[in-house]
Write an enzyme that holds these catalytic residues in place. Structure first.
Site, PDB file in Angstrom:
ATOM      1  CG  ASP A  44      -2.661   3.935  -1.374  1.00  0.00           C
ATOM      2  OD1 ASP A  44      -3.472   3.924  -2.320  1.00  0.00           O
ATOM      3  OD2 ASP A  44      -2.735   3.139  -0.420  1.00  0.00           O
ATOM      4  CG  ASP A  66      -2.872  -0.742  -2.416  1.00  0.00           C
ATOM      5  OD1 ASP A  66      -2.899   0.439  -1.999  1.00  0.00           O
ATOM      6  OD2 ASP A  66      -3.404  -1.681  -1.789  1.00  0.00           O
ATOM      7  CB  SER A 114      -0.948  -0.052   1.201  1.00  0.00           C
ATOM      8  OG  SER A 114      -1.949   0.914   1.114  1.00  0.00           O
ATOM      9  CG  ASP A 168      -5.994   0.620  -0.631  1.00  0.00           C
ATOM     10  OD1 ASP A 168      -5.187   1.575  -0.567  1.00  0.00           O
ATOM     11  OD2 ASP A 168      -5.945  -0.361   0.148  1.00  0.00           O
TER      12      ASP A 168
END
Length: 452
Positions: A243, A245, A102, A247
């Site tokens: 960010d 990834d 992340s 999400d």
């Protein structure tokens, strides 16, 4: 072994804490735990990753582990975490694996697991997987041979399906809006600019050239300075930052001021209530949300339910109560009608759609939340439990709460993903919040000094 899973999967320094051997063990245990053994066909798994160089190595280990357990694998390559969750449901897979840490720095990596339907795993299932690894259950599990070994295929159009899904959710076209999007050199780099453009926006993409080493490097949702400058330079209506990834979604106004997850939640909640889609006029947030969000929602007649920190707990409450919207101050926003997990690009689309529908600026929409000054100190520690639970720390916290009374609050919690204790203080003034937070942070440092 200790607890392997944190608040968002398994994380650690790639090839040190999170080794290929551990990744393979997690994959094998997940396949046996999540896939039904009485099916007439082999279980199916979807595997994706972000742009970290270590993801290539860990992907190979995870795919090998799944195939060795008899699962067929669809590799989707570099995609956002919510895209992997979406595709698990879309192809009716039994499980999904996303390799990402992340917002963490590049040397870290992680394993996020999804059950059938693309839902994150509840704590008890993660504990089953962890117990199986600890007991070395793989040594006794049946290992298929011959035609029983899982097959591996690449799903080449997964990104296209995901983008089409995202754009289909937009109630108002984004024509006339100019947006700068910070892709964090991560999984959003290909998907986010395309989705925003297809929905009608004029898009300027920055930090969208991943090389495997630059993910989250002074960019993305935790580092907004370059985005602020770019928004002002290009005369954009807003900026959106994701960010590694994708999400998360945080935004900046046309003049460069941050709009965090609490403010985005308020904007979306009011819009959804107006449209009649905010189930039971209820919003789910975490204990980290600013007091200003609570006050704004109360004034608007919207009920607020609090959960523990972590979008997984927001998701659990949304599912249990049949609700439509929840999220975190950090920018994890869950719109359960369209997604089974936090989705930064989906959030960006819905936020801009609200701007387009109302004709109002982001700054005007975000002003509904009058944020109380809030200070967050991430204290590096040797032991998170000791750092957060030492008697001197608890005493300092109780003293601070007595000082603040009803004009603020203290939240002390160990991080679920890093060797940190988070000290959050809200107060009537920033100076008072800083003073109180530093006092508690000093006690945490003394209780559990960080490792050299």
């Amino acid at each position: 072994m200790g607890r392997l899973f944190g608040t968002d999967g398994v994380r650690g320094r790639a090839n040190a804490d999170l080794t290929p051997e551990l990744a393979m063990a997690v994959a094998v245990a997940a396949a046996h735990t999540l896939a039904e053994s009485d099916r007439s066909h082999p279980p199916l798994a979807v595997v994706g990753r972000d742009t970290r160089a270590s993801g290539e190595m860990l992907e190979s280990a995870v795919v090998a582990g799944l195939a060795s357990a008899g699962a067929n694998v669809l590799r989707v390559g570099v995609l956002p975490t919510p895209a992997v969750a979406y595709l698990v449901g879309e192809v009716k897979a039994d499980l999904g694996v996303m390799l990402s840490a992340s917002h963490n720095p590049m040397p870290d990596n992680g394993i996020k697991l999804f059950a059938a339907g693309g839902h994150k795993l509840p704590d008890d299932v993660e504990l089953q997987i962890e117990a199986a690894i600890e007991a070395n259950a793989a040594a006794t599990w049946h290992r298929p041979t011959g035609a029983g070994v899982g097959r591996v295929h690449d799903l080449l159009d997964g990104a296209d399906h995901y983008v089409q899904h995202l754009v289909s959710t937009v109630p108002h076209r984004l024509d006339g809006l100019k947006v700068v999007v910070d892709c964090a050199h991560g999984a959003a780099s290909e998907v986010a600019p395309v989705a925003y453009q297809e929905a009608g926006a004029e898009v300027i993409a920055i930090h969208a050239e991943p090389d495997g080493l630059n993910i989250n490097d002074d960019c993305g949702s935790n580092h907004l300075d370059v985005l602020r400058a770019a928004v002002v330079e290009h005369g954009a209506h807003l900026g959106i930052a994701h960010d590694g990834d994708a999400d998360r979604c945080v935004a900046v106004t046309a003049d460069g001021n941050e709009v965090d997850g609490d403010q985005i939640l308020a904007i979306l909640a009011l819009g959804m209530r107006e449209a009649g889609t905010l189930t039971r006029d209820t919003l789910v947030a975490t204990v980290m949300s600013n007091l200003g969000l609570r006050l704004a929602m109360a004034e608007a007649g919207i009920r607020l339910i609090e959960t523990k920190v972590g979008d997984r707990y927001v998701l659990e409450e949304l599912r249990a109560s049949g609700l439509a919207l929840g999220g975190e101050q950090s920018g994890h926003i869950v719109l359960s009608e369209y997604a089974t997990t936090g989705d930064g690009v989906l959030t960006g689309l819905q936020l801009m759609s609200r701007m387009a529908a109302t004709g109002r600026s982001l700054a005007d929409l975000a002003a509904v939340v009058a944020k109380l000054p809030q200070v967050l100190i991430n204290v590096p520690v040797g032991d998170r439990t000791i750092g957060a639970g030492a008697p001197a720390v608890l005493a300092a916290t109780a003293e601070a709460e007595a000082e603040l009374g009803e004009t603020g609050r203290v939240l002390l919690r160990p991080s679920g993903t890093e060797p940190l204790v988070r000290v959050m203080v809200e107060a009537a003034t920033l100076e008072f919040a800083e003073t109180v937070a530093e006092r508690i942070a000093d006690e945490v440092r003394r209780a559990s000094p960080a490792s050299a």
